[in-house]
Design an enzyme around this catalytic site. Structure first.
Site, PDB file in Angstrom:
ATOM      1  CG  LEU A   1      -1.869  -1.157   1.422  1.00  0.00           C
ATOM      2  CD1 LEU A   1      -2.680  -0.976   2.699  1.00  0.00           C
ATOM      3  CD2 LEU A   1      -2.788  -1.321   0.226  1.00  0.00           C
ATOM      4  CG  ASP A   2       0.492   4.245  -3.026  1.00  0.00           C
ATOM      5  OD1 ASP A   2       1.423   3.510  -3.387  1.00  0.00           O
ATOM      6  OD2 ASP A   2      -0.362   4.718  -3.798  1.00  0.00           O
ATOM      7  CE  LYS A   3       5.005   9.149   4.694  1.00  0.00           C
ATOM      8  NZ  LYS A   3       4.017  10.220   4.809  1.00  0.00           N
TER       9      LYS A   3
END
Length: 261
Positions: free
Chosen positions: A119-121
């Site tokens: 997952l992106d930050k």
């Protein structure tokens, strides 16, 4: 970590049984130190294979980890918003992988760390991790499909349900993505779950896993995510994108695993 194998064919060698169960050449080479791979295995006989221990080289960091599911082979954690999934120059210790390594160390867990999804930050929610490279490889070699569903918020969504099939490619030289004719095939199912005073709550189901896929597809529909600074120029509101549902066939037990926040 023990893998139970059963020979369902006529008498074959252990080597053939390992190959039939997707063991790689490198892994078989390591197993040769403890097993005679040319031993004959009778039909219907079960064999216990102890996988060589793996230990991740990720640096340990004492940080929060929210475990949703765990067994000998897999780990599912709920990643918080603002936390990188893996180490980077900017997030050398402040990342999910380093937090998991600390958990391993504190509980004397000798395991690898192979992310099935990332997952992106600023995206929160469920992350699936294989504890051995062999387990990770089974998802690919067995062609195991993983149902991934996300929740997000947009100001106005003009559909009850819609499938978007639009190719996605890189925008110039930035990390931004866009709809691009020569881009990678991408498919997303969007459903409106609820209309509230200030936003519509949307469920997004991924059929492909392109970078920023949900964000780009929603922007293409004229409904960018609230708080998305990259695709909505919205600096005032909080960004919300949550991986809230995973469903998959367990590569070892063959059980259907369903996990929902």
């Amino acid at each position: 970590m023990i893998i139970k194998l059963q020979n369902k064919e006529n008498k074959i060698t252990l080597l053939e049984l390992l190959k039939d169960n997707y063991f790689s050449k490198d892994l078989i080479k390591k197993l040769k130190h403890n097993y005679n791979v040319y031993d004959l295995i009778d039909q219907y006989k079960e064999v216990d294979i102890i996988l060589p221990n793996e230990e991740t080289t990720v640096k340990s960091n004492e940080g929060k980890i929210d475990i949703i599911y765990e067994d000998e082979y897999l780990l599912v954690v709920n990643k918080e918003k603002g936390l990188s999934t893996i180490p980077s120059i900017r997030h050398y210790l402040d990342n999910l992988a380093s937090n998991i390594k600390y958990y391993y160390d504190q509980n004397n867990i000798k395991a690898g760390m192979h992310f099935i999804n990332r997952l992106d930050k600023d995206t929160q929610g469920l992350v699936l991790i294989a504890k051995h490279q062999y387990i990770q490889s089974l998802f690919v070699k067995k062609n195991i499909e993983i149902t991934k569903k996300y929740l997000t918020k947009v100001k106005e969504f003009n559909y009850d349900e819609i499938i978007v099939e639009k190719p996605i490619g890189r925008y110039l030289d930035s990390n931004k993505r866009c709809i691009k004719e020569d881009g990678d095939y991408a498919k997303t199912l969007f459903k409106k779950l609820e209309s509230l005073e200030n936003y519509d709550l949307i469920e997004a189901t991924l059929f492909t896993g392109r970078t920023h896929q949900i964000r780009v597809h929603l922007q293409s529909l004229g409904s960018p995510i609230i708080g998305d600074k990259l695709y909505n120029n919205d600096l005032e509101n909080d960004f919300y994108l949550c991986s809230y549902y995973l469903e998959f066939l367990h590569p070892i037990t063959n059980e259907i695993i369903k996990i929902q926040l």
